[in-house]
Scaffold this motif. Sequence first.
Motif, PDB file in Angstrom:
ATOM      1  N   THR A  13       0.853  -1.178   0.000  1.00  0.00           N
ATOM      2  CA  THR A  13       0.000   0.000   0.000  1.00  0.00           C
ATOM      3  C   THR A  13       0.895   1.235   0.000  1.00  0.00           C
ATOM      4  O   THR A  13       1.818   1.334   0.808  1.00  0.00           O
ATOM      5  CB  THR A  13      -0.927   0.011   1.224  1.00  0.00           C
ATOM      6  N   VAL A  14       0.610   2.157  -0.923  1.00  0.00           N
ATOM      7  CA  VAL A  14       1.421   3.359  -1.085  1.00  0.00           C
ATOM      8  C   VAL A  14       0.513   4.576  -0.932  1.00  0.00           C
ATOM      9  O   VAL A  14      -0.569   4.638  -1.526  1.00  0.00           O
ATOM     10  CB  VAL A  14       2.105   3.381  -2.473  1.00  0.00           C
ATOM     11  N   GLU A  15       0.954   5.529  -0.143  1.00  0.00           N
ATOM     12  CA  GLU A  15       0.214   6.776   0.094  1.00  0.00           C
ATOM     13  C   GLU A  15       0.783   7.873  -0.800  1.00  0.00           C
ATOM     14  O   GLU A  15       2.001   8.029  -0.902  1.00  0.00           O
ATOM     15  CB  GLU A  15       0.359   7.184   1.561  1.00  0.00           C
ATOM     16  N   PHE A  16      -0.101   8.634  -1.464  1.00  0.00           N
ATOM     17  CA  PHE A  16       0.324   9.727  -2.339  1.00  0.00           C
ATOM     18  C   PHE A  16      -0.281  11.037  -1.857  1.00  0.00           C
ATOM     19  O   PHE A  16      -1.461  11.089  -1.523  1.00  0.00           O
ATOM     20  CB  PHE A  16      -0.123   9.476  -3.790  1.00  0.00           C
ATOM     21  N   ASP A  17       0.541  12.090  -1.841  1.00  0.00           N
ATOM     22  CA  ASP A  17       0.065  13.421  -1.480  1.00  0.00           C
ATOM     23  C   ASP A  17      -0.381  14.210  -2.704  1.00  0.00           C
ATOM     24  O   ASP A  17      -1.199  15.116  -2.600  1.00  0.00           O
ATOM     25  CB  ASP A  17       1.159  14.213  -0.761  1.00  0.00           C
ATOM     26  N   GLN A  18       0.166  13.884  -3.862  1.00  0.00           N
ATOM     27  CA  GLN A  18      -0.169  14.628  -5.074  1.00  0.00           C
ATOM     28  C   GLN A  18      -1.504  14.154  -5.660  1.00  0.00           C
ATOM     29  O   GLN A  18      -1.958  13.057  -5.370  1.00  0.00           O
ATOM     30  CB  GLN A  18       0.949  14.571  -6.111  1.00  0.00           C
ATOM     31  N   ASP A  19      -2.091  14.999  -6.486  1.00  0.00           N
ATOM     32  CA  ASP A  19      -3.412  14.732  -7.058  1.00  0.00           C
ATOM     33  C   ASP A  19      -3.355  14.241  -8.499  1.00  0.00           C
ATOM     34  O   ASP A  19      -4.378  14.174  -9.167  1.00  0.00           O
ATOM     35  CB  ASP A  19      -4.269  16.002  -6.996  1.00  0.00           C
ATOM     36  N   ASP A  20      -2.172  13.941  -8.994  1.00  0.00           N
ATOM     37  CA  ASP A  20      -2.013  13.478 -10.371  1.00  0.00           C
ATOM     38  C   ASP A  20      -0.916  12.414 -10.365  1.00  0.00           C
ATOM     39  O   ASP A  20       0.251  12.729 -10.152  1.00  0.00           O
ATOM     40  CB  ASP A  20      -1.626  14.655 -11.267  1.00  0.00           C
ATOM     41  N   ILE A  21      -1.311  11.144 -10.553  1.00  0.00           N
ATOM     42  CA  ILE A  21      -0.389  10.016 -10.431  1.00  0.00           C
ATOM     43  C   ILE A  21      -0.296   9.277 -11.764  1.00  0.00           C
ATOM     44  O   ILE A  21      -1.323   8.882 -12.324  1.00  0.00           O
ATOM     45  CB  ILE A  21      -0.893   9.000  -9.372  1.00  0.00           C
ATOM     46  N   PHE A  22       0.931   9.099 -12.261  1.00  0.00           N
ATOM     47  CA  PHE A  22       1.142   8.229 -13.407  1.00  0.00           C
ATOM     48  C   PHE A  22       1.580   6.868 -12.894  1.00  0.00           C
ATOM     49  O   PHE A  22       2.363   6.767 -11.946  1.00  0.00           O
ATOM     50  CB  PHE A  22       2.194   8.797 -14.362  1.00  0.00           C
ATOM     51  N   ILE A  23       1.059   5.818 -13.520  1.00  0.00           N
ATOM     52  CA  ILE A  23       1.381   4.441 -13.163  1.00  0.00           C
ATOM     53  C   ILE A  23       2.145   3.852 -14.338  1.00  0.00           C
ATOM     54  O   ILE A  23       1.717   3.988 -15.493  1.00  0.00           O
ATOM     55  CB  ILE A  23       0.092   3.634 -12.907  1.00  0.00           C
ATOM     56  N   GLY A  24       3.267   3.209 -14.071  1.00  0.00           N
ATOM     57  CA  GLY A  24       4.037   2.624 -15.154  1.00  0.00           C
ATOM     58  C   GLY A  24       5.206   1.825 -14.643  1.00  0.00           C
ATOM     59  O   GLY A  24       5.392   1.649 -13.444  1.00  0.00           O
ATOM     60  N   GLY A  33       8.775  10.444 -15.174  1.00  0.00           N
ATOM     61  CA  GLY A  33       8.502   9.058 -14.830  1.00  0.00           C
ATOM     62  C   GLY A  33       7.199   8.865 -14.090  1.00  0.00           C
ATOM     63  O   GLY A  33       6.505   9.809 -13.744  1.00  0.00           O
ATOM     64  N   ALA A  34       6.893   7.597 -13.860  1.00  0.00           N
ATOM     65  CA  ALA A  34       5.697   7.234 -13.119  1.00  0.00           C
ATOM     66  C   ALA A  34       5.924   7.445 -11.631  1.00  0.00           C
ATOM     67  O   ALA A  34       7.019   7.208 -11.127  1.00  0.00           O
ATOM     68  CB  ALA A  34       5.344   5.775 -13.398  1.00  0.00           C
ATOM     69  N   GLN A  35       4.878   7.884 -10.930  1.00  0.00           N
ATOM     70  CA  GLN A  35       4.962   8.009  -9.478  1.00  0.00           C
ATOM     71  C   GLN A  35       4.739   6.648  -8.809  1.00  0.00           C
ATOM     72  O   GLN A  35       5.308   6.377  -7.765  1.00  0.00           O
ATOM     73  CB  GLN A  35       3.942   9.023  -8.947  1.00  0.00           C
ATOM     74  N   LEU A  36       3.892   5.813  -9.416  1.00  0.00           N
ATOM     75  CA  LEU A  36       3.712   4.442  -8.943  1.00  0.00           C
ATOM     76  C   LEU A  36       4.432   3.536  -9.937  1.00  0.00           C
ATOM     77  O   LEU A  36       3.941   3.290 -11.043  1.00  0.00           O
ATOM     78  CB  LEU A  36       2.234   4.067  -8.838  1.00  0.00           C
ATOM     79  N   VAL A  37       5.611   3.073  -9.563  1.00  0.00           N
ATOM     80  CA  VAL A  37       6.461   2.280 -10.456  1.00  0.00           C
ATOM     81  C   VAL A  37       6.210   0.801 -10.186  1.00  0.00           C
ATOM     82  O   VAL A  37       6.393   0.320  -9.079  1.00  0.00           O
ATOM     83  CB  VAL A  37       7.948   2.629 -10.259  1.00  0.00           C
ATOM     84  N   LEU A  38       5.770   0.082 -11.230  1.00  0.00           N
ATOM     85  CA  LEU A  38       5.501  -1.350 -11.168  1.00  0.00           C
ATOM     86  C   LEU A  38       6.506  -2.083 -12.047  1.00  0.00           C
ATOM     87  O   LEU A  38       6.144  -2.826 -12.956  1.00  0.00           O
ATOM     88  CB  LEU A  38       4.057  -1.632 -11.613  1.00  0.00           C
TER      89      LEU A  38
END
Length: 121
Positions: A13-24, A33-38
Amino acid sequence: MTITWEHEGNSETVEFDQDDIFIGRSAQDGEEGAQLVLDFDGKVSRKHARIWLEDDDYWLEDVGSTRGTSVNGRKLEEDEVWGLTEKDVILVGETTLRVASLRQFRTMVLRPPIEDDDDDE
């Protein structure tokens, strides 16, 4: 916003403070780059999907990934955006995502109690 990913029996589980998240998977040279790196999922594109806040609601879109993004078993069409709820199950590559804490809570300003202004002599 909180995102929980699950992949091959592992989860985080990852907590984000920003309101715009890229997943990649990662960033290409010269790109943000992506903020949620998979990066453990080879079926996730370098830039796969995006979740953002607009008008107090969170939205999801596929950003041109190779294999697409699905919500609740339904693949998103090109240029389609999905209004997210906490019940939605998102699939990118072979990774399942669940998003929580979607509502923005604005600060409520309360007026202090009115004091009696009795001027006793």
